[in-house]
Design an enzyme around this catalytic site. Structure first.
Site, PDB file in Angstrom:
ATOM      1  N   CYS A   1       0.822  -1.213   0.000  1.00  0.00           N
ATOM      2  CA  CYS A   1       0.000   0.000   0.000  1.00  0.00           C
ATOM      3  C   CYS A   1       0.857   1.265   0.000  1.00  0.00           C
ATOM      4  O   CYS A   1       0.678   2.151  -0.831  1.00  0.00           O
ATOM      5  CB  CYS A   1      -0.926  -0.028   1.212  1.00  0.00           C
ATOM      6  SG  CYS A   1      -1.962   1.411   1.363  1.00  0.00           S
TER       7      CYS A   1
ATOM      8  N   HIS B   1     -25.356  23.433   4.122  1.00  0.00           N
ATOM      9  CA  HIS B   1     -25.604  23.887   2.754  1.00  0.00           C
ATOM     10  C   HIS B   1     -24.620  24.996   2.402  1.00  0.00           C
ATOM     11  O   HIS B   1     -24.391  25.881   3.221  1.00  0.00           O
ATOM     12  CB  HIS B   1     -27.029  24.428   2.641  1.00  0.00           C
ATOM     13  CG  HIS B   1     -27.327  25.000   1.290  1.00  0.00           C
ATOM     14  ND1 HIS B   1     -27.558  24.182   0.207  1.00  0.00           N
ATOM     15  CD2 HIS B   1     -27.387  26.281   0.844  1.00  0.00           C
ATOM     16  CE1 HIS B   1     -27.775  24.956  -0.865  1.00  0.00           C
ATOM     17  NE2 HIS B   1     -27.661  26.226  -0.507  1.00  0.00           N
TER      18      HIS B   1
ATOM     19  N   LEU C   1      -8.551   0.911 -14.040  1.00  0.00           N
ATOM     20  CA  LEU C   1      -9.256   2.190 -14.256  1.00  0.00           C
ATOM     21  C   LEU C   1      -8.524   3.349 -13.589  1.00  0.00           C
ATOM     22  O   LEU C   1      -8.476   4.454 -14.132  1.00  0.00           O
ATOM     23  CB  LEU C   1     -10.706   2.083 -13.778  1.00  0.00           C
ATOM     24  CG  LEU C   1     -11.529   1.004 -14.509  1.00  0.00           C
ATOM     25  CD1 LEU C   1     -12.974   1.025 -14.036  1.00  0.00           C
ATOM     26  CD2 LEU C   1     -11.458   1.149 -16.023  1.00  0.00           C
TER      27      LEU C   1
ATOM     28  N   THR D   1       1.612 -11.242   5.010  1.00  0.00           N
ATOM     29  CA  THR D   1       2.523 -11.154   3.860  1.00  0.00           C
ATOM     30  C   THR D   1       1.856 -10.647   2.588  1.00  0.00           C
ATOM     31  O   THR D   1       2.511 -10.542   1.549  1.00  0.00           O
ATOM     32  CB  THR D   1       3.174 -12.524   3.605  1.00  0.00           C
ATOM     33  OG1 THR D   1       2.147 -13.527   3.649  1.00  0.00           O
ATOM     34  CG2 THR D   1       4.207 -12.845   4.673  1.00  0.00           C
TER      35      THR D   1
END
Ligand code: FAD
Ligand code: NAI
Length: 469
Positions: free
Chosen positions: A43, A448, A188, A145
């Protein structure tokens, strides 16, 4: 005398390093064995982090190239400095892996560099590249692992021309034509990076849809958005082989998935992104008696214990989605279990995000799954075209889709395509974690103008109706 530890973890990815930190926090003496020079696993080194650095930079490049004029920002045509973009990527990785170093020192975790193997329960052997061996005596072992890219039979990866994600994160120039094999998350995301930087990208996918596992309506609409950006798709197709021409270019033989006549696609670079497989090589699991399942994953029980007492496993190397946050949560859970606590992961509420533009984010059941399971569901939807903030941000693509139980109103799944979907999904994750109903969300005040109001509107549409559509 061998070093003695309460817990030894093999692998320092999101599963391993998080388990180590939590175990140390809970008072255990912890060792981590890592064969790479830096901590953080797939990662941090070659996955989530470098890919997000390139996705961010390439998205801004694309926006500066085409999106600024209408906002009243006149700039000269931006020029790509790929070398500097790669420096940004490398700096991001260095800062993150350095962060794990710091956390290990802070928590007094001992790192052993080298390949870890398990000659017997209670023992780990560390074999560094430089030779020699160290034996660790340990009460418990956690295997973390991870996984490696799956390969296509007969197709040789050189990480220059025919690459996995690792090579695709390191290209020295923008390929004129990139063929991506596999329309999954890696294909992608990294296809988007190189397309934004100027490559013509064709994605070849075996199935008749992109992003298998995601809600099929979401996948269909998202495919159209990518096509609008210029990405081409060859669905229901497979790559039968790759020939290399003398000038270095590639010729990919692409066949219909069901067989039939092949066509040739030319490319400068081909990215093989057909999934990842669990990695257990070199651990000596057979010797230790640790059982694997039919897909090569370490078989574990609900407490992450393998078939052998004292040996546990977490992350990509066991069953479940191959996601960093899933590995991290299992890391925390296994440490807590070993400390005698009730470690637990709620697998029904693990979000998945595709970090493209727009992003795709998902949690819980897809509509396809609910149909297959015969569950009586209702759908609440709201498009970003009707959201004020999205208009101001020129980010009106996409929608929110919430799936709730007809009888109980409980939210069973949620899917968002849109800008910042990966950040927004978490209010639905939290709602599902607390077994919340669509009405709970519909009655919650949202600031908002925010993109998150689209989530509330989707929830409102499951009751008396959305306001702004
Ligand atoms: P890994 O991170 O794979 O770590 C395993 C570690 O174990 C490695 O450091 C390895 O060197 C070490 N090791 C292996 N065998 C031994 C041994 N015998 N001795 C010593 N050390 C050993 N997931 C997300 O959630 N979000 C994302 O955005 C995302 N992006 C990704 C992008 C790419 C390009 C890729 C490839 C993956 C991405 N992932 C993402 C998936 C994510 O990287 C994995 O799910 C995650 O890294 C799994 O963590 P892990 O701890 O199980 O294993
Ligand atoms: P994937 O499983 O997401 O997608 C692989 C795709 O390749 C599928 O669509 C599959 O049908 C297709 N395929 C398989 N064999 C094929 C063939 N022979 N020809 C053509 N298509 C074929 O795997 P991917 O993209 O390689 O990623 C691996 C893992 O890494 C994912 O499971 C994901 O969990 C993780 N990851 C997560 C990210 C994120 O969370 N944002 C980013 C990148 C990776």
């Amino acid at each position: 005398m061998a070093d003695q530890f309460d817990l030894t973890i093999i692998g320092s990815g999101p599963g391993g390093y998080v388990a180590a930190i939590r175990a140390a926090q809970l008072g255990m003496k912890v060792a981590v064995v890592e064969k790479w020079a830096t901590l953080g696993g797939t990662c941090l080194n070659i996955g989530c982090i470098p890919s997000k650095a390139l996705l961010h930079a390439s998205e801004l490049f694309e926006e500066a190239s085409h999106g600024f004029k209408n906002l009243g920002i006149d700039i000269p045509t931006p020029q790509l400095n790929l070398r500097q973009m790669m420096v940004h990527k490398a700096d991001t990785v260095a800062s993150n892996v350095g962060g794990v170093d710091y956390l290990f020192k802070k928590n007094k975790i001992t790192v052993f560099r080298g390949i870890g193997s398990i000659p017997a329960p209670g023992k780990v052997l560390v074999t560094p590249q430089s030779g020699g061996q160290t034996e660790i005596v340990t009460k418990n072992i956690v295997i973390a692992t991870g996984s490696v890219s799956a390969s296509l039979p007969g197709i040789e990866i050189d990480e220059k021309k025919v690459v996995t994600s690792t090579g695709a994160l390191n290209l020295e120039s923008v390929p004129r034509r990139l063929v991506v094999i596999g329309a999954g998350v890696i294909g992608l995301e990294l296809g988007s990076v190189w397309m934004r930087l100027g490559a013509q990208v064709t994605v070849v996918e075996f199935l008749d849809r992109i992003l298998p596992g995601m809600d099929s309506e979401v996948a269909r609409q998202f495919q159209r958005m990518l096509q609008k950006q210029g990405m081409e798709f060859k669905l229901s197709s497979k790559v039968a082989g790759i020939d290399r021409a003398e000038d270095g270019s590639l010729k990919l033989r692409v066949e219909p998935a069901k067989g039939g006549e092949a066509e040739v696609l030319e490319a400068e670079v081909a990215l093989v992104a057909i999934g990842r497989k669990p990695f257990t090589e070199g651990l000596g699991l057979e010797l230790a008696g640790v059982a694997l399942d039919e897909r090569g994953r370490v078989r574990v029980d609900a407490h992450y214990k393998s078939s052998v007492d004292g040996i546990y496993a977490i992350g990509d190397v066991i069953v479940g989605p191959m996601l960093a946050h899933k590995a991290e949560d299992e890391g925390i859970a296994v440490a807590e279990i070993l400390a005698g606590q009730a470690g637990h992961v709620n697998y029904k509420a693990i979000p998945g995000v595709v970090y493209t533009n727009p992003e795709v984010a998902s949690v819980g059941k897809t509509e396809d799954e609910l149909k297959a399971e015969g569950i009586n569901y209702k759908i609440g939807k709201f498009p970003f075209t009707a959201n004020g903030r999205a208009k101001a941000m020129v980010a009106t693509q996409g929608f929110v889709k919430i799936l709730a139980d007809v009888e109980t109103d409980r939210v069973l799944g949620a899917h968002i395509v849109g800008k910042n979907a990966g950040e927004m999904i978490h209010e639905l994750v939290t709602l599902m974690e607390f077994s919340g109903a669509a009405e709970d969300l519909a009655r919650t005040t949202h600031a908002h103008p925010t993109l998150s109001e689209a989530i509330r509107e989707a929830a409102l549409s499951l009751g008396d109706g959305a306001i702004h559509i």
